[in-house]
Design an enzyme around this catalytic site. Sequence first.
Site, short mmCIF file in Angstrom:
data_model
loop_
_atom_site.label_atom_id
_atom_site.label_comp_id
_atom_site.label_asym_id
_atom_site.label_seq_id
_atom_site.Cartn_x
_atom_site.Cartn_y
_atom_site.Cartn_z
N SER A 12 0.81 -1.22 0.00
CA SER A 12 0.00 0.00 0.00
C SER A 12 0.84 1.27 0.00
O SER A 12 0.47 2.27 0.60
CB SER A 12 -0.94 0.01 1.22
OG SER A 12 -0.17 -0.03 2.43
N GLU A 117 19.42 17.32 -5.79
CA GLU A 117 20.07 16.27 -5.02
C GLU A 117 21.25 15.71 -5.80
O GLU A 117 21.47 16.08 -6.95
CB GLU A 117 19.05 15.17 -4.66
CG GLU A 117 17.91 15.69 -3.80
CD GLU A 117 16.89 14.63 -3.42
OE1 GLU A 117 17.06 13.47 -3.84
OE2 GLU A 117 15.93 14.96 -2.72
N HIS A 238 22.37 4.56 1.64
CA HIS A 238 22.25 6.01 1.72
C HIS A 238 23.41 6.55 2.54
O HIS A 238 23.70 6.03 3.62
CB HIS A 238 20.91 6.41 2.35
CG HIS A 238 20.54 7.83 2.06
ND1 HIS A 238 21.19 8.90 2.64
CD2 HIS A 238 19.61 8.36 1.22
CE1 HIS A 238 20.66 10.02 2.17
NE2 HIS A 238 19.71 9.71 1.32
N ARG A 284 25.12 8.75 -5.02
CA ARG A 284 25.10 8.12 -3.71
C ARG A 284 26.16 7.04 -3.52
O ARG A 284 26.74 6.91 -2.44
CB ARG A 284 23.72 7.51 -3.43
CG ARG A 284 22.66 8.56 -3.14
CD ARG A 284 21.32 7.91 -2.92
NE ARG A 284 20.31 8.93 -2.63
CZ ARG A 284 19.03 8.68 -2.51
NH1 ARG A 284 18.57 7.45 -2.68
NH2 ARG A 284 18.17 9.66 -2.24
N HIS A 345 19.55 1.30 2.05
CA HIS A 345 18.46 2.22 1.76
C HIS A 345 17.52 1.75 0.66
O HIS A 345 16.30 1.88 0.79
CB HIS A 345 19.07 3.58 1.37
CG HIS A 345 18.07 4.64 1.07
ND1 HIS A 345 17.14 5.08 2.00
CD2 HIS A 345 17.85 5.38 -0.05
CE1 HIS A 345 16.40 6.04 1.47
NE2 HIS A 345 16.78 6.22 0.22
N GLU A 369 9.77 -0.41 -5.63
CA GLU A 369 11.10 -0.93 -5.29
C GLU A 369 11.22 -2.44 -5.47
O GLU A 369 12.31 -2.96 -5.70
CB GLU A 369 11.45 -0.55 -3.86
CG GLU A 369 12.91 -0.80 -3.50
CD GLU A 369 13.31 -0.25 -2.15
OE1 GLU A 369 14.39 -0.60 -1.69
OE2 GLU A 369 12.53 0.54 -1.56
N ARG A 380 20.76 3.93 -8.42
CA ARG A 380 19.60 4.80 -8.62
C ARG A 380 19.95 6.28 -8.45
O ARG A 380 20.62 6.65 -7.48
CB ARG A 380 18.48 4.43 -7.64
CG ARG A 380 17.27 5.35 -7.69
CD ARG A 380 16.19 4.85 -6.76
NE ARG A 380 16.52 4.98 -5.36
CZ ARG A 380 16.22 6.03 -4.60
NH1 ARG A 380 15.60 7.07 -5.12
NH2 ARG A 380 16.54 6.05 -3.33
N SER A 385 12.81 7.20 -7.64
CA SER A 385 12.04 6.02 -7.24
C SER A 385 10.54 6.29 -7.18
O SER A 385 9.73 5.47 -7.65
CB SER A 385 12.53 5.49 -5.89
OG SER A 385 12.50 6.50 -4.91
#
Length: 529
Positions: A12, A117, A238, A284, A345, A369, A380, A385
């Site tokens: 969900s 980012e 992360h 990252r 992460h 994911e 990524r 995402s």
Amino acid sequence: MSTNVDFLVLGSGIAGLSYALKVCKFGKVALITKKSDTESNTNHAQGGIASVTSLDDSFGLHIQDTLVAGAGLCKEDAVEVLVKEGPGHVRELIELGVRFSKERLPNGEERFALGREGGHSRRRILHADDLTGKEIERALVVQAKREENIRLFEHDFAVDLITTRRPNGELVCCGAYVLDTETEEVTAFRAKVTMLATGGCGRVYLHTTNPVIATGDGVAMAYRAGAEIENMEFIQFHPTCLYHPEARSFLISEAVRGEGGILRLANGSTFMENYHKMNCLAPRDIVARAIDAELKKSGAECVYLDVTHLDAERVKSRFPNIYGKCLSVGIDITKELIPIVPAAHYSCGGVRTNLMAESSIKRLYACGEVACTGVHGANRLASNSLLEALVFAHRAAKDAERHISGWACDSLVDYDKSSHVNIVNRKTVTSLADRVHQLMWRYVGIVRTNERLETAETELADIAKDVENLYKAGCLSAELIELRNIVTVAGLIIGSALSRKESRGLNYNLDYPQPDDTNCKRDTVLIKT
């Protein structure tokens, strides 16, 4: 016990809810969620959703940034779909009531406040302060509860997928067995289409930014059912998870560095200039490895993120959740450095899907994911995402319409619980799970070697035998199901990492320190034999 639905959705978060809201227009939907309606990885997403919306940005730039981050393994057709179709689905979110942050221009006009980012060449991150995922989840849940064709089953656990093989050899999904944790009954849900939207697998590791529900259930079930699983070696760590005993797993968004945050060592010196031309805004995987290297060199327990040079009021207004959480553990980030460490992460791999989000098993789709669409490649790009979940949920819904006219199987066999009779000690389950967490963190982390991976494989094999014996005879419970899935996914990560004889993206192996485009520029695909 069994029940029939047109569409069975497991999960969900943004993927499951977006999909359910689209397919409910032409069929009955059962939405299965392990916890409450809003507990998901989506709900924990701070940074935002990447989308081309400004005049100084372009599809070409967003595509290029994604491909660069993906280290040569992105599927270019999937990336093009993501970037070009994304803005339209972001507009749908806004129409549903998602309240992205805005800023006022000198002339009095308002526009969306776009963040930047790591790995992005432009400001293109739409956000709702630093609680973007929570805001998106809120709007989607409100809408889902208005739909008569969507029935929500909370605190229910999918145990396994149900499949049948057609005369032509084709494997087809017919639904799933689902455990009601309150009644302890298992229901066979027969569905014309099944959607896996179960999120990630961060809880395979000792340190993670993921919520406790992120135990890799969808990948594990799909693998056991015979689906192709792709690129599970690429686990994103992360770089900036808050290092504090009272705030384990709390993520410090990459957007903090996008707004000017600087990484520092304990002595105050900077170090990212030694690792990448983009310094603190490097992708990252680069930043996480740099921090890992510095920690090993110094023996320190953490490094620091510095925002004390930024305007204090701007920091508080842009990152109210991060500011408040840090303050609650005694850190005023406008005056003090933030202690941080990398943590597991995001999984860039998952259930292998095509451009319509269908897996190698017919009528089984995967989105978010849990899926491997090919968008992320070996690493990524930040904030892609949530966009991926939106885009491919829409495509899956569109494709699933063709299955609405008939069932994949005539009937289902009830789940056989006759062997699940032994009371399972919760401490035993916790102890086995802890052993998996420890070995994955110790041997299958940011920097790997063949010896470490082989040690992990050996140790996990012993644990897997104990877990399978426990599962076969034990009374079904949420904890036992999750333990089984954690072990399955850990094995997939290790097996995938062992098969990649190079370093690429998130898979860094000291025995093969360089990429090998000649022999290894390919996807890793595992299937149960």
